[in-house]
Scaffold this motif. Sequence first.
Motif, PDB file in Angstrom:
ATOM      1  N   ALA A 107       0.810  -1.226   0.000  1.00 16.90           N
ATOM      2  CA  ALA A 107       0.000   0.000   0.000  1.00 16.90           C
ATOM      3  C   ALA A 107       0.835   1.265   0.000  1.00 16.90           C
ATOM      4  O   ALA A 107       0.513   2.240   0.656  1.00 16.90           O
ATOM      5  N   SER A 108       1.946   1.245  -0.779  1.00 18.09           N
ATOM      6  CA  SER A 108       2.739   2.472  -0.888  1.00 18.09           C
ATOM      7  C   SER A 108       2.870   3.017  -2.297  1.00 18.09           C
ATOM      8  O   SER A 108       3.044   4.218  -2.451  1.00 18.09           O
ATOM      9  N   ASP A 113      -5.571   5.140   3.449  1.00 20.46           N
ATOM     10  CA  ASP A 113      -4.657   6.289   3.427  1.00 20.46           C
ATOM     11  C   ASP A 113      -4.161   6.591   2.019  1.00 20.46           C
ATOM     12  O   ASP A 113      -3.962   7.752   1.655  1.00 20.46           O
ATOM     13  N   LEU A 114      -3.908   5.551   1.216  1.00 12.37           N
ATOM     14  CA  LEU A 114      -3.282   5.767  -0.098  1.00 12.37           C
ATOM     15  C   LEU A 114      -4.288   6.126  -1.195  1.00 12.37           C
ATOM     16  O   LEU A 114      -3.981   6.950  -2.067  1.00 12.37           O
ATOM     17  N   ILE A 115      -5.463   5.540  -1.161  1.00 17.59           N
ATOM     18  CA  ILE A 115      -6.419   5.752  -2.259  1.00 17.59           C
ATOM     19  C   ILE A 115      -6.707   7.239  -2.515  1.00 17.59           C
ATOM     20  O   ILE A 115      -6.732   7.660  -3.685  1.00 17.59           O
ATOM     21  N   PRO A 116      -6.885   8.077  -1.491  1.00 18.83           N
ATOM     22  CA  PRO A 116      -7.122   9.503  -1.789  1.00 18.83           C
ATOM     23  C   PRO A 116      -5.962  10.149  -2.546  1.00 18.83           C
ATOM     24  O   PRO A 116      -6.171  11.053  -3.368  1.00 18.83           O
ATOM     25  N   LEU A 117      -4.741   9.680  -2.305  1.00 21.16           N
ATOM     26  CA  LEU A 117      -3.576  10.232  -2.995  1.00 21.16           C
ATOM     27  C   LEU A 117      -3.508   9.781  -4.447  1.00 21.16           C
ATOM     28  O   LEU A 117      -2.784  10.351  -5.258  1.00 21.16           O
ATOM     29  N   LEU A 171      -6.881  -1.100  -3.984  1.00 18.62           N
ATOM     30  CA  LEU A 171      -5.536  -1.638  -4.171  1.00 18.62           C
ATOM     31  C   LEU A 171      -5.637  -3.153  -4.171  1.00 18.62           C
ATOM     32  O   LEU A 171      -6.061  -3.754  -3.173  1.00 18.62           O
ATOM     33  N   ALA A 172      -5.228  -3.774  -5.262  1.00 18.02           N
ATOM     34  CA  ALA A 172      -5.321  -5.234  -5.345  1.00 18.02           C
ATOM     35  C   ALA A 172      -4.389  -5.910  -4.342  1.00 18.02           C
ATOM     36  O   ALA A 172      -4.624  -7.055  -3.964  1.00 18.02           O
ATOM     37  N   CYS A 173      -3.359  -5.218  -3.878  1.00 23.34           N
ATOM     38  CA  CYS A 173      -2.455  -5.838  -2.891  1.00 23.34           C
ATOM     39  C   CYS A 173      -3.043  -5.824  -1.485  1.00 23.34           C
ATOM     40  O   CYS A 173      -2.502  -6.480  -0.593  1.00 23.34           O
ATOM     41  N   GLN A 174      -4.133  -5.098  -1.269  1.00 27.79           N
ATOM     42  CA  GLN A 174      -4.728  -5.007   0.062  1.00 27.79           C
ATOM     43  C   GLN A 174      -6.155  -5.549   0.113  1.00 27.79           C
ATOM     44  O   GLN A 174      -6.629  -5.941   1.191  1.00 27.79           O
TER      45      GLN A 174
END
Length: 100
Positions: free
Chosen positions: A43-44, A68-72, A79-82
């Motif tokens: 998720a980075s 946290d990351l999706i808004p950015l 995120l397929a990794c999460q």
Amino acid sequence: MATLVFVANRFGAEKRIDVPEGGEVVDICDHYFAPIPFSCRSASCGTCQVEVLEGEDLLEPPNAEEADLIPLLGGKGRLACQARVRPNVEGVIKLKSVLV
Ligand code: FES
């Protein structure tokens, strides 16, 4: 039973995978060579961002790292990794890579 559908792109043909037990999307992608690119898997980076074309309610809500990351990344998709498929649900979840 849930069925994951990954839209074809330059990484590969469409994949349709039955996932009766649900599970981590990243593990399903790895096992079935789904056409979704990954990099950090934590998720980075945003490489694995997918648009959910169908069945968003069949996925578990985003965890804190994903939220946290999706808004950015523009505020949409997952995120397929999460992401995790809920267990014992019925329907189609259709995912399309945002990157390719
Ligand atoms: S692979 Fe980097 S955010 Fe998912």
